[in-house]
Design an enzyme around this catalytic site. Structure first.
Site, PDB file in Angstrom:
ATOM      1  N   PRO A 170      28.139  13.732 -38.041  1.00  0.00           N
ATOM      2  CA  PRO A 170      28.601  12.418 -37.609  1.00  0.00           C
ATOM      3  C   PRO A 170      28.352  11.308 -38.636  1.00  0.00           C
ATOM      4  CG  PRO A 170      26.481  12.912 -36.622  1.00  0.00           C
ATOM      5  CD  PRO A 170      26.883  14.131 -37.391  1.00  0.00           C
ATOM      6  N   ASP A 186      25.943  -7.941 -32.850  1.00  0.00           N
ATOM      7  CA  ASP A 186      26.994  -6.955 -33.112  1.00  0.00           C
ATOM      8  C   ASP A 186      28.331  -7.689 -33.127  1.00  0.00           C
ATOM      9  OD1 ASP A 186      27.146  -3.577 -32.669  1.00  0.00           O
ATOM     10  OD2 ASP A 186      29.015  -4.716 -32.642  1.00  0.00           O
ATOM     11  N   GLY A 188      21.517   1.851 -34.047  1.00  0.00           N
ATOM     12  CA  GLY A 188      20.987   0.508 -33.777  1.00  0.00           C
ATOM     13  C   GLY A 188      20.620   0.326 -32.307  1.00  0.00           C
ATOM     14  N   LYS A 208      29.768  12.937 -48.733  1.00  0.00           N
ATOM     15  CA  LYS A 208      30.206  12.159 -47.573  1.00  0.00           C
ATOM     16  C   LYS A 208      31.717  12.220 -47.512  1.00  0.00           C
ATOM     17  CE  LYS A 208      27.910   9.176 -44.829  1.00  0.00           C
ATOM     18  NZ  LYS A 208      26.583   9.464 -44.316  1.00  0.00           N
ATOM     19  N   ARG A 251      29.470  -4.902 -26.508  1.00  0.00           N
ATOM     20  CA  ARG A 251      28.329  -4.032 -26.778  1.00  0.00           C
ATOM     21  C   ARG A 251      27.038  -4.854 -26.832  1.00  0.00           C
ATOM     22  NH1 ARG A 251      29.367   0.616 -31.171  1.00  0.00           N
ATOM     23  NH2 ARG A 251      28.983  -0.917 -32.779  1.00  0.00           N
ATOM     24  N   ALA A 296      21.217   1.251 -41.895  1.00  0.00           N
ATOM     25  CA  ALA A 296      22.549   1.224 -42.520  1.00  0.00           C
ATOM     26  C   ALA A 296      22.497   1.835 -43.906  1.00  0.00           C
ATOM     27  CB  ALA A 296      23.059  -0.210 -42.618  1.00  0.00           C
ATOM     28  N   ASN A 297      23.527   2.597 -44.249  1.00  0.00           N
ATOM     29  CA  ASN A 297      23.644   3.114 -45.610  1.00  0.00           C
ATOM     30  C   ASN A 297      24.121   2.000 -46.534  1.00  0.00           C
ATOM     31  OD1 ASN A 297      23.063   6.022 -45.467  1.00  0.00           O
ATOM     32  ND2 ASN A 297      24.810   6.086 -44.065  1.00  0.00           N
TER      33      ASN A 297
HETATM   34  C1  PPY Z   1      23.536  10.411 -43.059  1.00  0.00           C
HETATM   35  O1  PPY Z   1      22.311  10.392 -42.989  1.00  0.00           O
HETATM   36  O2  PPY Z   1      24.183   9.432 -43.493  1.00  0.00           O
HETATM   37  C2  PPY Z   1      24.247  11.635 -42.704  1.00  0.00           C
HETATM   38  O3  PPY Z   1      25.370  11.772 -43.034  1.00  0.00           O
HETATM   39  C3  PPY Z   1      23.473  12.624 -41.901  1.00  0.00           C
HETATM   40  C4  PPY Z   1      23.986  14.011 -41.966  1.00  0.00           C
HETATM   41  C5  PPY Z   1      23.445  14.902 -42.829  1.00  0.00           C
HETATM   42  C6  PPY Z   1      23.890  16.194 -42.868  1.00  0.00           C
HETATM   43  C7  PPY Z   1      24.892  16.594 -42.055  1.00  0.00           C
HETATM   44  C8  PPY Z   1      25.424  15.707 -41.186  1.00  0.00           C
HETATM   45  C9  PPY Z   1      24.989  14.409 -41.137  1.00  0.00           C
END
Ligand code: PPY
Length: 368
Positions: free
Chosen positions: A117, A206, A188, A81, A211, A263-264
């Site tokens: 993205p 939000d 979302g 990332k 939004r 969400a991550n």
């Molecule tokens: C994610 O799922 O958090 C991503 O970053 C998706 C993704 C995976 C591979 C290339 C670009 C984005």
């Protein structure tokens, strides 16, 4: 040691590429966590952070989550990332300059890191980056039958919510289920539309009031104050914004029997997963739920998957989640631990067959 070296030394990933972009005052961190299954893939996030260190720790944790995400999604990719820790959200020439210098840095990694993205990085940014790089997903060319990476993530999240409902209540009907979506961005916002179409009673929140008001006006959903998201009674709480929204201290008052969102890293600490389990709250591990973006990006743009195959793989996220719940019950561990076990098994299998060594930094279908 200082906090920076602590963060790097405490990380189990492979490489961090770091640069200070002087013209914009931005810290760039590319966290390539693992290439065990293939080249490190993961989105690029632009955000302000209190300190550069917070941007680095975000990149490190997000990169590690990508490795697990790719492994459970069955994709022949590693995880990484990138974070652009900007002093303020940039626009115009400053933004373009930063993105160009950043993507040149990505290119210098020669295909070892592929990106796309993430928060605050959209299609126009990616098109600009793709003009200088072969290693960018999520451009206009990656849209399939009108579906973007965010849309695919939302479809996968809906499949995951249905799996949670089935596991928890014995049926996956959404009609009249109360689902609270926190964060109305690309994923979302799309998820809200899918839930409304499926007959759910959707509550939305939000930090961006405009939004939120737009979606409330357009879809007739119920607005919830940002301060009340964790304590508002609902069947499913779907965090779809930034990470770290649930900490151990929130569990006692959390008024949802299911946590399942896109969400991550929504849990502040590893112990939070155990606390949720102990409280009888079903937690759907985020990197299982939100693998739809990666499946779409890589499936469409690298492997040339048909629309029906992509949709099939997005639906299968629900099956993977049910397998995680089954593993958690069978071994008496948290759902987070069960998902880690699943990811760990796939990574270990790749290491033992030398898959990464064989394929180096090339993305090859059918090698995961
Ligand atoms: C994610 O799922 O958090 C991503 O970053 C998706 C993704 C995976 C591979 C290339 C670009 C984005």
């Amino acid at each position: 040691m200082d906090a920076f070296t602590d963060a790097l030394q405490g990380w189990d990933g492979e490489q961090v590429t770091c640069r200070f972009d002087r013209p914009t005052g931005t810290w760039i961190f590319i966290a390539s966590h693992s290439t065990a299954l293939g080249p490190a893939c993961g989105g690029t996030r632009m955000r302000t952070y209190p300190r550069p260190l917070d941007g680095l720790t975000d990149a490190l944790a997000l990169g590690a989550a990508m490795t697990r995400k790719m492994a459970v999604a069955g994709l022949p990719c590693g995880g990484g990332k990138a974070v652009l820790a900007v002093p303020e959200l940039l626009q115009g020439a400053a933004r373009e300059g930063l993105l160009e210098r950043y993507v040149d840095l990505v290119e210098s990694l020669r295909g070892g890191f592929l990106t796309g993205p993430d928060m605050n990085i959209g299609a126009a940014d990616l098109d600009l980056m793709a003009a200088r790089s072969e290693h960018v997903f999520g451009t206009g060319a990656g849209v399939q039958e009108g579906r973007t990476i965010s849309d695919a993530t939302a479809i996968g999240t809906l499949a995951a919510i249905r799996a949670c409902l089935r596991h928890r209540f014995g049926g996956d009907a959404l009609r009249d289920r109360r689902v609270l979506v926190q964060g109305l961005g690309g994923v979302g916002g799309e998820l809200v539309g899918l839930l409304v179409a499926a007959g759910a009673r959707v509550l939305v929140s939000d930090v961006d009031a405009t939004r939120q008001a737009e979606l409330v006006g357009r879809l007739g959903v119920e607005p919830i104050d940002a301060a009340d998201v964790l304590t508002t009674p609902c069947d499913v709480f779907a965090p779809c914004a930034i990470g770290g929204v649930i900490g151990p201290e929130d569990v006692a008052t959390l008024a949802a029997p299911i946590v399942c969102g896109s969400a991550n890293n929504p849990l502040r600490t590893a112990e939070t997963a155990d606390a949720l389990g102990a409280a009888g709250i079903l937690f759907a591990p985020d990197y299982v739920v939100n693998g739809g973006g990666a499946l779409h990006a890589i499936g469409v743009e690298t492997f040339g998957w048909s629309s029906s195959l992509v949709l099939e793989r997005l639906e299968a996220i629900g099956d993977t989640l049910l397998e995680v719940f089954r593993l958690a019950d069978a071994h008496g561990v948290s759902t987070a631990a069960a998902a880690e076990r699943l990811a760990g098994e796939r990574l270990a299998a790749a290491r033992s067959t030398g898959a990464a060594g064989r394929h180096g930094a090339t993305l090859v279908e059918g090698t995961a």
